[in-house]
Design a protein around this motif. Structure first.
Motif, short mmCIF file in Angstrom:
data_model
loop_
_atom_site.label_atom_id
_atom_site.label_comp_id
_atom_site.label_asym_id
_atom_site.label_seq_id
_atom_site.Cartn_x
_atom_site.Cartn_y
_atom_site.Cartn_z
N GLY A 1 33.83 29.61 40.54
CA GLY A 1 33.22 30.57 41.46
C GLY A 1 34.15 31.02 42.56
N GLU A 2 35.28 30.33 42.77
CA GLU A 2 36.24 30.69 43.82
C GLU A 2 37.30 31.67 43.33
OE1 GLU A 2 35.75 29.63 46.84
OE2 GLU A 2 34.08 28.34 46.26
N GLY B 1 39.84 26.59 43.19
CA GLY B 1 39.72 26.72 44.64
C GLY B 1 40.92 26.22 45.40
N ALA B 2 41.81 25.47 44.73
CA ALA B 2 42.96 24.89 45.41
C ALA B 2 44.23 25.74 45.26
CB ALA B 2 43.24 23.48 44.88
N ILE B 3 44.17 26.81 44.46
CA ILE B 3 45.34 27.65 44.23
C ILE B 3 45.22 28.90 45.10
CG2 ILE B 3 46.70 28.92 42.52
CD1 ILE B 3 45.48 27.14 40.38
N ILE C 1 47.47 32.68 41.97
CA ILE C 1 46.62 32.15 40.91
C ILE C 1 46.82 32.89 39.59
CG2 ILE C 1 44.61 33.61 41.47
CD1 ILE C 1 42.93 31.01 40.83
N ASP C 2 47.09 34.21 39.63
CA ASP C 2 47.35 34.95 38.40
C ASP C 2 48.61 34.43 37.71
OD1 ASP C 2 45.13 36.44 38.75
OD2 ASP C 2 46.14 38.29 39.32
#
Length: 418
Positions: free
Chosen positions: A115-116, A71-73, A78-79
């Motif tokens: 879940g994010e 959730g912080a990226i 993120i990939d």
């Protein structure tokens, strides 16, 4: 195999609640395998301890352990964080970078707040879980990795699946084994133990005597809901340890540090609407529709009068209707000739030299009979020429006869080079 009590001492886990003990037992049992584990529980219950236990008791304990807060990226990077990227894959990619799945090969990755994850990343993660393959961002080469994935979430995954925010196939691959950590309010007997542990830690940290809780304060601790769970309890213990000069804490003092439940904390707003809300919305919608129908009827009435009597006549006989449609004040002059939707056409059953200005956009073929080969512009030029000839070039008289302003007539003469 280590006992539950030994694990709690090793990882500084406080409490004897049966649900907590069962969660630790499951972690010990699945640790020697490579089964994917999903840790479920509210925010602040200590979910990060379970993947550490699993990793330390597995055959991967000598490999890397990487914890990733999904959730912080940012979604755009993120990939790249998880799978790496090639040089030049995107703006700012000045060199090739290894992702977490490449770095942690042979070890364990803990995906917190799984879940994010964006849906596109979920597809990549599913491929890793199924066959251990991934592709770097900007690359076409398939790479292999051998990692153990432990995920955690405080999201209701079934709701997320129904709303299309989380892939159902990925959920079942992640949750081969579910480990549920209970909220603090369900571990009432553990609350005082945890508070004493935090008070001792802060006394040592800040070099001051530890605080002590009176009996009535213990009851207050156990009755409070603790929406933030262990994290909130630790925060309250730290505040009291630092701020209170009297080290004996009464219930009244403790209450002053507890947020009023449902007031100072963010509230959860239900997405569902009551029946009365829908009823009020329907009434507003009906009113808007009725007002639109009324305005449309007024517009039709004005259009019909304009077709039958002309703009000048309507202005004299029914000014209120005109003001209602055009939104003018009683004192303002309404210049129909400046309306871009008005143009010159001959009214039905009138002589060719008796023209009135009519709303062309609202007339149908039955109202106006115009020869198909005659363009509207040519008809307009013809009318202006006849009126100027009849009035011997006097523009004011010609404008009055045509039912337009002298300024409009001048513009038309200039436009058509008459």
């Amino acid at each position: 195999m280590e006992s539950v009590q030994a694990i709690k001492q090793r990882f500084e886990i406080i409490g004897n609640d049966p649900k907590l003990n069962r969660a630790i037992e499951k972690a010990i049992q699945v640790a020697p395998t490579d089964i994917s584990v999903l840790v479920v529980g509210e925010s602040g219950v200590g979910k990060e301890s379970i993947p550490k236990i699993i990793h330390s008791l597995s055959h991967r304990k000598h490999g890397k352990y990487i914890a990733v807060n999904c959730g912080a990226i940012p979604e755009g990077t993120i990939d790249s964080e998880l799978f790496g990227h090639e040089k030049g894959a995107f703006t700012g990619a000045t060199s090739t970078r290894e992702g977490y799945f490449e770095v942690a090969d042979g070890g364990t990755i803990f995906l917190d707040e799984v879940g994010e994850l964006p849906l596109t990343t979920q597809v990549r993660l599913l491929r890793v879980l199924e066959n251990g393959e991934f592709i770097k961002v900007g690359s076409s080469q398939v790479q292999k990795t051998n990692v153990r994935i432990v995920a955690a979430t405080n999201v209701n995954m079934f709701d997320a699946i129904q709303k299309g925010k989380f892939r159902e196939d990925l959920f079942y691959r992640l949750s081969t084994v579910d480990i549920m950590l209970p909220p603090l309010r369900e571990r009432k007997d553990d609350i005082h133990l945890l508070f004493r542990k935090f008070a001792s830690d802060f006394a040592h940290k800040y070099k001051m005597p530890p605080i002590r809780i009176a009996d009535n304060a213990v009851e207050t601790l156990q009755k409070y809901r603790w929406s933030g769970n262990i994290r909130q309890l630790r925060n309250v213990a730290e505040q009291i340890s630092v701020l209170e000069t009297n080290r004996e804490i009464s219930a009244q003092t403790l209450i002053s540090y507890l947020p009023a439940e449902g007031s100072s904390l963010p509230s959860v707003i239900s997405n569902s609407k009551s029946e009365s809300d829908f009823s009020n919305e329907r009434e507003i919608l009906y009113k808007v529709l009725f007002d639109m129908k009324s305005d449309l009827n007024d517009l039709k009435k004005l259009t019909l009068e304009l077709m039958q009597n002309g703009a000048s006549k309507v202005r004299e006989t029914n000014p209120n209707l005109i003001r209602k449609i055009y939104g003018q004040n009683n004192d303002s002059e309404i210049d129909f000739e400046e309306d871009p939707e008005m143009s010159f056409i001959p009214a039905k059953n009138q002589q060719t030299d008796d023209y009135r200005r009519e709303p062309a956009n609202y007339l149908d073929a039955e109202t106006v009979e115009v020869e198909e080969t005659l363009r509207l512009e040519q008809k307009e030029i013809e009318m202006i020429k006849k009126s100027l000839e009849k009035n011997k070039g006097k523009r004011k008289a010609a404008a009055d006869e045509l039912g337009i302003s002298e300024r409009t007539l001048y513009r038309k003469i200039k436009q058509f080079d008459l």
